[in-house]
Design an enzyme around this catalytic site. Structure first.
Site, PDB file in Angstrom:
ATOM      1  N   GLY A   1      -3.210   1.283  12.827  1.00 31.85           N
ATOM      2  CA  GLY A   1      -3.063  -0.111  12.428  1.00 31.85           C
ATOM      3  C   GLY A   1      -1.758  -0.726  12.656  1.00 31.85           C
ATOM      4  O   GLY A   1      -1.399  -1.815  12.814  1.00 31.85           O
TER       5      GLY A   1
ATOM      6  N   ARG B   1      -7.864  -6.547  16.369  1.00 35.68           N
ATOM      7  CA  ARG B   1      -6.512  -5.851  16.383  1.00 35.68           C
ATOM      8  C   ARG B   1      -5.744  -7.126  17.189  1.00 35.68           C
ATOM      9  O   ARG B   1      -4.347  -7.063  17.071  1.00 35.68           O
ATOM     10  CB  ARG B   1      -6.284  -4.557  16.868  1.00 35.68           C
TER      11      ARG B   1
ATOM     12  N   ASP C   1      -2.215  -0.483   0.527  1.00 33.01           N
ATOM     13  CA  ASP C   1      -3.206  -0.982  -0.375  1.00 33.01           C
ATOM     14  C   ASP C   1      -3.611  -0.007  -1.620  1.00 33.01           C
ATOM     15  O   ASP C   1      -2.984  -0.283  -2.687  1.00 33.01           O
ATOM     16  CB  ASP C   1      -4.503  -0.819   0.589  1.00 33.01           C
TER      17      ASP C   1
ATOM     18  N   ASP D   1       1.080  -0.884   8.578  1.00 26.72           N
ATOM     19  CA  ASP D   1       0.579  -2.176   8.519  1.00 26.72           C
ATOM     20  C   ASP D   1       0.425  -2.925   7.120  1.00 26.72           C
ATOM     21  O   ASP D   1       0.896  -3.821   6.883  1.00 26.72           O
ATOM     22  CB  ASP D   1      -0.655  -2.457   9.439  1.00 26.72           C
TER      23      ASP D   1
ATOM     24  N   ASP E   1      -7.509  -4.014  11.793  1.00 29.63           N
ATOM     25  CA  ASP E   1      -8.938  -4.165  12.302  1.00 29.63           C
ATOM     26  C   ASP E   1     -10.172  -4.095  11.396  1.00 29.63           C
ATOM     27  O   ASP E   1      -9.791  -3.716  10.266  1.00 29.63           O
ATOM     28  CB  ASP E   1      -9.191  -2.854  13.393  1.00 29.63           C
TER      29      ASP E   1
ATOM     30  N   PHE F   1      -9.910  -8.395   2.451  1.00 25.41           N
ATOM     31  CA  PHE F   1      -9.881  -7.734   3.624  1.00 25.41           C
ATOM     32  C   PHE F   1      -9.365  -8.530   4.891  1.00 25.41           C
ATOM     33  O   PHE F   1      -9.821  -9.372   5.058  1.00 25.41           O
ATOM     34  CB  PHE F   1     -10.999  -6.801   4.078  1.00 25.41           C
ATOM     35  N   VAL F   2      -8.207  -8.071   5.522  1.00 22.30           N
ATOM     36  CA  VAL F   2      -7.537  -8.814   6.204  1.00 22.30           C
ATOM     37  C   VAL F   2      -7.629  -8.149   7.668  1.00 22.30           C
ATOM     38  O   VAL F   2      -7.503  -6.915   7.935  1.00 22.30           O
ATOM     39  CB  VAL F   2      -6.030  -9.284   5.833  1.00 22.30           C
TER      40      VAL F   2
HETATM   41  P1  XMP Z   1      -4.020   2.845   1.447  1.00 26.47           P
HETATM   42  O1  XMP Z   1      -4.951   2.568   0.604  1.00 26.47           O
HETATM   43  O2  XMP Z   1      -4.111   4.279   1.821  1.00 26.47           O
HETATM   44  O3  XMP Z   1      -4.422   2.060   2.832  1.00 26.47           O
HETATM   45  O4  XMP Z   1      -2.583   2.335   0.827  1.00 26.47           O
HETATM   46  C1  XMP Z   1      -3.599   2.055   3.833  1.00 26.47           C
HETATM   47  C2  XMP Z   1      -4.613   1.774   5.147  1.00 26.47           C
HETATM   48  O5  XMP Z   1      -5.618   1.320   4.757  1.00 26.47           O
HETATM   49  C3  XMP Z   1      -6.263   0.397   5.845  1.00 26.47           C
HETATM   50  N1  XMP Z   1      -6.312  -1.000   5.135  1.00 26.47           N
HETATM   51  C4  XMP Z   1      -6.632  -1.927   5.672  1.00 26.47           C
HETATM   52  N2  XMP Z   1      -6.973  -2.235   7.052  1.00 26.47           N
HETATM   53  N3  XMP Z   1      -7.541  -4.511   6.591  1.00 26.47           N
HETATM   54  C5  XMP Z   1      -7.455  -3.656   7.481  1.00 26.47           C
HETATM   55  O6  XMP Z   1      -7.632  -3.569   8.685  1.00 26.47           O
HETATM   56  C6  XMP Z   1      -7.368  -4.454   5.118  1.00 26.47           C
HETATM   57  O7  XMP Z   1      -7.466  -5.490   4.601  1.00 26.47           O
HETATM   58  C7  XMP Z   1      -6.892  -3.239   4.702  1.00 26.47           C
HETATM   59  N4  XMP Z   1      -6.564  -2.376   3.694  1.00 26.47           N
HETATM   60  C8  XMP Z   1      -6.260  -1.190   3.815  1.00 26.47           C
HETATM   61  C9  XMP Z   1      -4.763   0.357   6.648  1.00 26.47           C
HETATM   62  O8  XMP Z   1      -5.216   1.186   7.889  1.00 26.47           O
HETATM   63  C10 XMP Z   1      -3.816   0.896   6.091  1.00 26.47           C
HETATM   64  O9  XMP Z   1      -2.924   1.614   6.914  1.00 26.47           O
END
Ligand code: XMP
Length: 172
Positions: A36, A158, A95, A92, A152, A145-146
């Site tokens: 990402g 992407r 979360d 990127d 992606d 979800f972005v």
């Molecule tokens: P965590 O939950 O480990 O998440 O903090 C980090 C990874 O989760 C993916 N992620 C997303 N990818 N849109 C995306 O395309 C989203 O809204 C999203 N939220 C989490 C991302 O790969 C990130 O590195």
């Protein structure tokens, strides 16, 4: 549309100048988390003036639009390459915090680094399952979800130059 190409450019430039000051007269390893962060990291490193060494680490924790709850780190990455270096992890989006929290702990346990910091373009905050906070954040976002600018949905979107919210009808 959440963040335009122009506002992303401005924010990345600001982050770059803050990081330029932080790593002045130091050599930093920028560790870009794949997949990402490849777009963000590519733009960010070009805004950091100084000695920057860029490495990539393949990580996966998401399936579709949900965190799988467990982290998969590529096995062929030798963490000892970070020894005696200032390390800046670039991702990127932050979360649940699982990715960065686990990775930072692993790096601290398995290496002898000079310093460790994290920089994310987006911070979702609401889903956090631990008390992890990134040191440098581009934008705060709601629990949506972005996609775009490297983010992606199952490999798609992407290449969008902006960041947008994925409509639910795409994945429901
Ligand atoms: P965590 O939950 O480990 O998440 O903090 C980090 C990874 O989760 C993916 N992620 C997303 N990818 N849109 C995306 O395309 C989203 O809204 C999203 N939220 C989490 C991302 O790969 C990130 O590195």
């Amino acid at each position: 549309m959440l963040f335009t190409k122009g506002s992303i450019k401005k924010t990345v430039k600001t982050l770059g100048s803050v990081l330029t000051k932080k790593y002045k007269d130091k050599e930093v390893i920028v560790l870009s988390l794949l997949d990402g962060s490849f777009v963000f990291a590519a733009d960010l490193v070009r805004q950091i003036k100084g000695d920057v060494d860029v490495r990539f680490l393949k990580i996966k924790s998401y399936e579709g639009t949900e965190s799988s709850g467990s982290l998969v780190v590529a096995r062929d990455f030798d963490f000892r390459q970070l020894d005696n270096k200032h390390v800046l992890i670039v991702d990127d989006i932050l979360d649940t915090g699982l990715t960065l929290n686990t990775l930072c702990k692993q790096i601290r346990n398995e290496t002898e680094i000079l310093s460790l910091a994290t920089c994310v373009l987006l911070d979702k905050q609401v889903n956090r399952t631990n008390n992890f906070e990134a040191d440098y954040v581009g934008f705060k976002v709601q629990n949506e979800f972005v996609v775009g600018y490297g983010l992606d949905y199952n490999g798609k979107y992407r290449n969008l130059p902006f960041i947008g919210v994925l409509k639910e009808k795409v994945y429901r």
